[in-house]
Write an enzyme that holds these catalytic residues in place. Structure first.
Site, mmCIF file in Angstrom:
data_model
loop_
_atom_site.group_PDB
_atom_site.id
_atom_site.type_symbol
_atom_site.label_atom_id
_atom_site.label_comp_id
_atom_site.label_asym_id
_atom_site.label_seq_id
_atom_site.Cartn_x
_atom_site.Cartn_y
_atom_site.Cartn_z
ATOM 1 N N HIS A 103 12.316 76.980 56.419
ATOM 2 C CA HIS A 103 11.391 76.168 57.255
ATOM 3 C C HIS A 103 10.486 75.536 56.319
ATOM 4 O O HIS A 103 9.601 74.463 56.880
ATOM 5 C CB HIS A 103 10.614 77.170 58.186
ATOM 6 N N SER A 136 6.809 70.655 61.077
ATOM 7 C CA SER A 136 6.513 71.885 62.122
ATOM 8 C C SER A 136 5.526 71.293 63.203
ATOM 9 O O SER A 136 5.879 70.362 63.774
ATOM 10 C CB SER A 136 6.034 73.144 61.458
ATOM 11 N N ASP A 147 16.610 77.280 58.806
ATOM 12 C CA ASP A 147 15.213 77.467 59.282
ATOM 13 C C ASP A 147 15.351 78.453 60.438
ATOM 14 O O ASP A 147 15.992 78.653 61.305
ATOM 15 C CB ASP A 147 14.998 75.990 60.097
#
Length: 266
Positions: A244, A86, A216
């Site tokens: 995610h 991320s 995601d």
């Protein structure tokens, strides 16, 4: 999965995303170590068990300081595999820029992946283009503090957002764990707006891999494809059914992807 011998052993450095900490890698760390590899999972500043507070950290470099200190301590003839999740993609990009000869490959997992042409803030803007502020943000709270002329932004992920947008394929127990351990976060937008692009001779000289997550809802599939097509990665994998947080929802598959990527390039 076969156990690596000493000559095959790799050193994976795991870098978490915003609000998280080294704790989120607990499943993957065990799997990689069980396969014979060395693993270091770090807490970035203001994250996990790191004692720093958000009002003590002003810049991306400050935030990444635990990672940069680790990289500085690695012997010149050693190389590591950086794995950034991320927002952690910015962190491994910074480390790749500063220590390119100490890194075999940087692997971006459901992550922002910058290039060496545009400044980092360009990719934050791309993220919001694909995922507009307020869209599906549910109970996430955004606050400001500090200098009114240059306010600092703090984001608090809410429990509904966690369970529906980040951890939707995780168990209820795993979601509860995250609620206990997550900390408020900043994307250091004031600092990112001032930074230049990462250098071609540093960041651009290190191989990149990308691991996509098919379900995601935080980094949309369209953005993941756009990054791969426009920034480029020599190795690309996709984990079907991963949200995610693949290190929690699909740890075996993530481990396999990392091992396969590194076997090709290291």
């Amino acid at each position: 999965m076969e156990v690596a011998n000493k000559t095959q052993q790799k050193h994976f450095v795991l870098v978490h995303g915003a609000g998280h900490g080294a704790w989120c890698w607990y499943k993957l760390k065990l799997l990689l170590e069980s396969s014979g590899h060395k693993v270091t999972a770090i807490d970035l500043a203001t994250s996990g068990a790191n004692p720093k507070r958000l009002d003590e950290v002003d810049t991306l470099k400050d935030y990444c300081s635990p990672l940069l200190e680790l990289m500085a301590a690695i012997p010149q003839d050693d190389k590591v595999i950086l794995v950034g999740h991320s927002y952690g993609g910015f962190c491994i990009a910074l480390a790749m820029d500063l220590y390119p000869k100490k890194i075999s490959i940087g692997v971006f997992v459901a992550s922002v992946m910058p290039d060496s042409t545009h400044p980092p803030n360009y990719f934050i803007n791309q993220y919001y283009k694909w995922n507009p502020v307020g869209e599906d943000s549910t109970d996430t709270k955004v606050e400001t503090f500090g200098d009114p002329d240059q306010p600092r932004t703090v984001i608090h992920f809410g429990p509904i957002y966690l369970s529906t947008k980040l951890y939707q394929n995780c168990t209820s127990e795993e979601i509860e764990l995250a609620k206990f351990l997550l900390r408020p976060l900043s994307v250091f937008s004031n600092d990112l707006s001032k930074l230049k692009a990462f250098s071609e001779e540093g960041y651009g000289s290190v191989r990149r891999g990308y691991i996509m997550c098919s379900e995601d809802k935080a980094v949309p599939a369209g953005l993941q494809h756009w990054l791969i097509e426009n920034v480029g990665a020599s190795e690309v994998k996709e984990i079907k059914g991963a949200d995610h947080m693949p290190m929690i929802s699909k740890p075996q598959e993530l481990c396999q992807c990392l091992v396969e990527i590194t076997e090709k390039v290291v």
